[in-house]
Design a protein around this motif. Structure first.
Motif, PDB file in Angstrom:
ATOM      1  N   ARG B 197       8.268  53.315  32.207  1.00 13.27           N
ATOM      2  CA  ARG B 197       8.466  52.518  33.415  1.00 13.27           C
ATOM      3  C   ARG B 197       7.118  52.131  34.036  1.00 13.27           C
ATOM      4  O   ARG B 197       6.929  51.063  34.566  1.00 13.27           O
ATOM      5  N   TYR B 198       6.147  53.061  33.962  1.00 13.45           N
ATOM      6  CA  TYR B 198       4.883  52.842  34.670  1.00 13.45           C
ATOM      7  C   TYR B 198       3.746  52.376  33.767  1.00 13.45           C
ATOM      8  O   TYR B 198       2.586  52.457  34.149  1.00 13.45           O
ATOM      9  N   LYS B 199       4.082  51.916  32.540  1.00  8.70           N
ATOM     10  CA  LYS B 199       3.007  51.646  31.584  1.00  8.70           C
ATOM     11  C   LYS B 199       2.022  50.578  32.073  1.00  8.70           C
ATOM     12  O   LYS B 199       0.853  50.625  31.744  1.00  8.70           O
ATOM     13  N   ASN B 200       2.485  49.658  32.919  1.00  6.88           N
ATOM     14  CA  ASN B 200       1.561  48.645  33.437  1.00  6.88           C
ATOM     15  C   ASN B 200       0.938  49.024  34.781  1.00  6.88           C
ATOM     16  O   ASN B 200       0.314  48.190  35.427  1.00  6.88           O
ATOM     17  N   TYR B 201       1.170  50.237  35.182  1.00  3.07           N
ATOM     18  CA  TYR B 201       0.721  50.612  36.536  1.00  3.07           C
ATOM     19  C   TYR B 201      -0.347  51.695  36.546  1.00  3.07           C
ATOM     20  O   TYR B 201      -0.741  52.186  37.579  1.00  3.07           O
ATOM     21  N   ILE B 214       6.595  52.988  45.541  1.00  3.62           N
ATOM     22  CA  ILE B 214       7.869  53.594  45.944  1.00  3.62           C
ATOM     23  C   ILE B 214       8.865  52.495  46.307  1.00  3.62           C
ATOM     24  O   ILE B 214      10.017  52.510  45.898  1.00  3.62           O
ATOM     25  N   GLU B 215       8.369  51.515  47.053  1.00  2.00           N
ATOM     26  CA  GLU B 215       9.233  50.401  47.441  1.00  2.00           C
ATOM     27  C   GLU B 215       9.824  49.706  46.224  1.00  2.00           C
ATOM     28  O   GLU B 215      10.976  49.312  46.210  1.00  2.00           O
ATOM     29  N   GLU B 216       9.003  49.592  45.196  1.00  8.82           N
ATOM     30  CA  GLU B 216       9.452  48.865  44.011  1.00  8.82           C
ATOM     31  C   GLU B 216      10.376  49.699  43.117  1.00  8.82           C
ATOM     32  O   GLU B 216      11.376  49.193  42.618  1.00  8.82           O
ATOM     33  N   ALA B 241       7.388  62.939  54.395  1.00 12.35           N
ATOM     34  CA  ALA B 241       8.584  63.553  53.816  1.00 12.35           C
ATOM     35  C   ALA B 241       9.499  62.485  53.223  1.00 12.35           C
ATOM     36  O   ALA B 241      10.142  62.692  52.199  1.00 12.35           O
ATOM     37  N   TYR B 242       9.514  61.327  53.867  1.00 13.30           N
ATOM     38  CA  TYR B 242      10.313  60.204  53.385  1.00 13.30           C
ATOM     39  C   TYR B 242       9.919  59.852  51.945  1.00 13.30           C
ATOM     40  O   TYR B 242      10.761  59.763  51.059  1.00 13.30           O
ATOM     41  N   GLY B 243       8.610  59.698  51.722  1.00  7.47           N
ATOM     42  CA  GLY B 243       8.123  59.393  50.381  1.00  7.47           C
ATOM     43  C   GLY B 243       8.476  60.485  49.384  1.00  7.47           C
ATOM     44  O   GLY B 243       8.881  60.217  48.260  1.00  7.47           O
ATOM     45  N   LYS B 244       8.342  61.740  49.841  1.00  9.32           N
ATOM     46  CA  LYS B 244       8.634  62.870  48.953  1.00  9.32           C
ATOM     47  C   LYS B 244      10.097  62.855  48.517  1.00  9.32           C
ATOM     48  O   LYS B 244      10.412  63.078  47.359  1.00  9.32           O
ATOM     49  N   ILE B 245      10.976  62.602  49.485  1.00  9.76           N
ATOM     50  CA  ILE B 245      12.406  62.603  49.171  1.00  9.76           C
ATOM     51  C   ILE B 245      12.724  61.518  48.138  1.00  9.76           C
ATOM     52  O   ILE B 245      13.435  61.757  47.170  1.00  9.76           O
ATOM     53  N   LEU B 246      12.139  60.344  48.335  1.00 12.70           N
ATOM     54  CA  LEU B 246      12.407  59.259  47.386  1.00 12.70           C
ATOM     55  C   LEU B 246      11.882  59.585  45.996  1.00 12.70           C
ATOM     56  O   LEU B 246      12.543  59.330  44.993  1.00 12.70           O
TER      57      LEU B 246
END
Ligand SMILES: [Zn+2]
Lengths: 288, 281
Positions: B197-201, B214-216, B241-246
């Motif tokens: 999924r992250y090969k281009n990132y 995260i948004e993407e 914490a929001y980011g962690k949960i996601l």
């Protein structure tokens, strides 16, 4: 169905009150209207203690084959109705609105379950009438009127409960109060009522003793699961929980579900306020 | 127990990773024998050891425990015993996955991309919430004990989980559970999904997602959104914490090989923020 004052279906106890409704709109099992019943009322914003006591006393009353009357409001009312159903009892909900306009709408599910379990919904208003603050108080004379007496679980200082108590006294019936700690604001009214002569009760038998001329028959309680507004996928976990705290591992074991499933389901139940987590990852059932 | 077993479900080291670890051990004089280190390290520094032994330092800077745990596990047992200094000093390197040590001769950068695990008791005596043993601590003592772990440090920990005494673990063994080997297979699959999924990132795993990514990659449907909003209101979670949960929800979905995060993944991820629930109460 409409029951006119002159009908022989009109509840006898209600006929005797000072300003009885000229007609009743009812939905459900009208045969229970003349059975033994106690009104259980209290605060909309009860404490955990109030919830616990409401459940304890309601269950005890059902054990004596006594129907439970209340107003379908949030808080003590809904706990009383629900606990009654969970213990196989029959319950009467007196609405502050027309039968097509169940108030509060949050308790529509509960109203449905009351009907499914041999209970009845009553209103003195035309079916499409909306609830308003005058009607909240007005209908309390019916709540008091249909019962042998009124049990007050918890009540704040200014509350509809006090009006129900006033009607109960006017109708010459007994008022029972469950005492509270002095620092419980939700117990202010109940303690004060006791001071002014309401009957302090510490167990259901003390209510029964007050009705020497009525012979109550005791029955065996068979627990029934009542799922109100609970998605089907959560039923299995919800069923496992009760008033006694259960450990996370116990829940996993009893449910036969995976750790992931149990975790997300407990979270959802907790978000809905249906269960509560206690220290040590233990869970109990509870409204609010 | 839990911390040590974690090693058994982590994917095997790649050659590149093994070489990196071996280098770190070599410059710190920790290499016990010749050849490559092929096992993921597990480091458990005692709470009495000095700050620079944990995060690295010295006249000629040497990697600390946090770097010796690179690609492995750093475990702090009974975390409230560690000094505030140490705990605060760990925050940045844990977030950045590297530690920079400034010296006159130049800046030294040591990697420290490790899984951080810490344990603590529910209260000073350890019995709070136990059905059988009585807790003798006062509310104030318990509060003080929990407060030793600062909010910002807690925010950097993805999952908080309560575990029971071993007695219960035996009982638990009967429940539906996976073997370490099965788990490791799932972990490997999830890893592959993430790599692809992250090969281009230029990243490998969910833990490395920044807020834009995260948004993407952690898009939520309506139901999940509602659950998360409710949780925020109820638990008063921080933005971190929001980011962690996601990210945790994304990982749970990957472990189930699900394309999208579903509401149950979000709910489970929130469930693993038990500390936030505690602070709220
Ligand atoms: Zn303690």
């Amino acid at each position: 169905m409409i029951i006119e004052y002159c009908s022989k279906l009109y509840p006898e106890k209600l006929r005797k009150i000072e300003n009885p409704p000229s007609r009743l709109y009812v939905l459900g099992n009208e045969k229970i209207l003349n059975d033994n019943a106690i009104s259980v009322v209290g605060s909309r914003t009860n404490t955990r203690y109030g919830e616990k006591m409401c459940k304890l006393f309601t269950k005890g009353l059902v054990e004596y084959n006594i129907n439970i009357i209340s107003g379908l409001a949030i808080g003590i009312d809904e706990i009383a109705h629900k606990t009654c159903l969970e213990n196989g009892g029959k319950t009467i909900a007196v609405l502050p609105s027309g039968l097509n306009n169940i108030y509060p709408s949050k308790n529509k599910e509960l109203a449905k379950e009351i009907l499914n379990n041999g209970g009845i919904l009553i209103s003195e208003y035309e079916p499409n009438t909306e609830a308003n603050s005058k009607k909240f108080l007005e209908r309390n004379r019916i709540v008091a009127g249909l019962g042998l007496g009124t049990l007050v679980v918890e009540a704040g200082y200014r509350s509809g409960t006090r009006v129900t108590v006033k009607y109960t006294v006017e109708q010459g019936k007994k008022v029972f109060c469950i005492p509270s700690n002095l620092d419980n604001i939700k117990g202010k009214s109940t303690n004060e009522l006791i001071r002014k002569g309401a009957i302090l009760v510490t167990k259901v038998d003390e209510i029964i003793e007050e009705y020497k001329d009525i012979e109550f028959t005791k029955k065996e309680i068979v627990h029934k699961d009542i799922f109100l507004n609970i998605p089907k996928e959560l039923h299995n976990i919800y069923k496992i929980l009760n008033e006694k705290p259960k450990d996370m591992n116990e829940i996993i074991l009893l449910s036969g579900e995976s750790v992931n499933e149990v975790n997300y389901k407990l979270m959802l139940l907790e978000m809905e306020g249906l269960i509560k987590e206690l220290p040590g990852q233990r869970y109990i059932k509870g409204i609010n | 127990m839990l911390a040590k077993r974690l090693k058994t479900i982590l994917p095997e080291l790649s050659i590149e990773e093994a070489i990196e670890i071996t280098k770190i051990y070599s410059i710190s004089g920790e290499l016990k024998k010749d050849g490559l280190i092929t096992n993921r390290p597990f480091r458990m520094p005692h709470h009495t050891i000095p700050l620079n032994t944990i995060i690295g330092g010295g006249k000629i800077p040497k990697p600390g425990e946090i770097s010796l745990a690179h690609y492995g596990v750093l475990f702090l047992d009974e975390i409230p015993e560690y000094s505030r200094n140490i705990l605060e000093a760990l925050r940045e390197p844990l977030e950045n996955k590297e530690i920079i040590i400034n010296r006159l001769s130049g800046n030294y950068v040591f990697p420290c991309n490790c899984i951080f695990i810490a344990s603590m008791n529910p209260c000073p005596c350890g019995n709070y919430g136990d059905e059988e043993k009585e807790c003798k601590c006062t509310q104030l003592e318990i509060h003080k004990y929990l407060k030793k772990i600062s909010g910002p440090l807690l925010d950097r920990i993805d999952m908080h989980i309560e575990v029971k005494r071993p007695k219960y673990e035996k009982l638990f063994a009967k429940a539906k559970s996976e073997t370490s080997l099965e788990m490791r297979d799932r972990v490997n699959i999830a890893r592959e999904i993430q790599k692809k999924r992250y090969k281009n990132y230029n990243i490998y795993s969910n833990s490395e997602l920044n807020s834009k990514m995260i948004e993407e990659f952690c898009k939520l449907d309506g139901k999940s959104q509602i659950i998360l909003e409710k949780a925020f209101e109820k638990l008063k979670l921080s933005a971190r914490a929001y980011g962690k949960i996601l990210k945790v929800a994304r990982t749970i979905a990957d472990l189930e090989e699900k394309e999208n995060i579903e509401y149950r993944h979000i709910a489970e991820a929130i469930q693993y923020r038990s500390f936030d629930k505690k602070y709220d109460n």
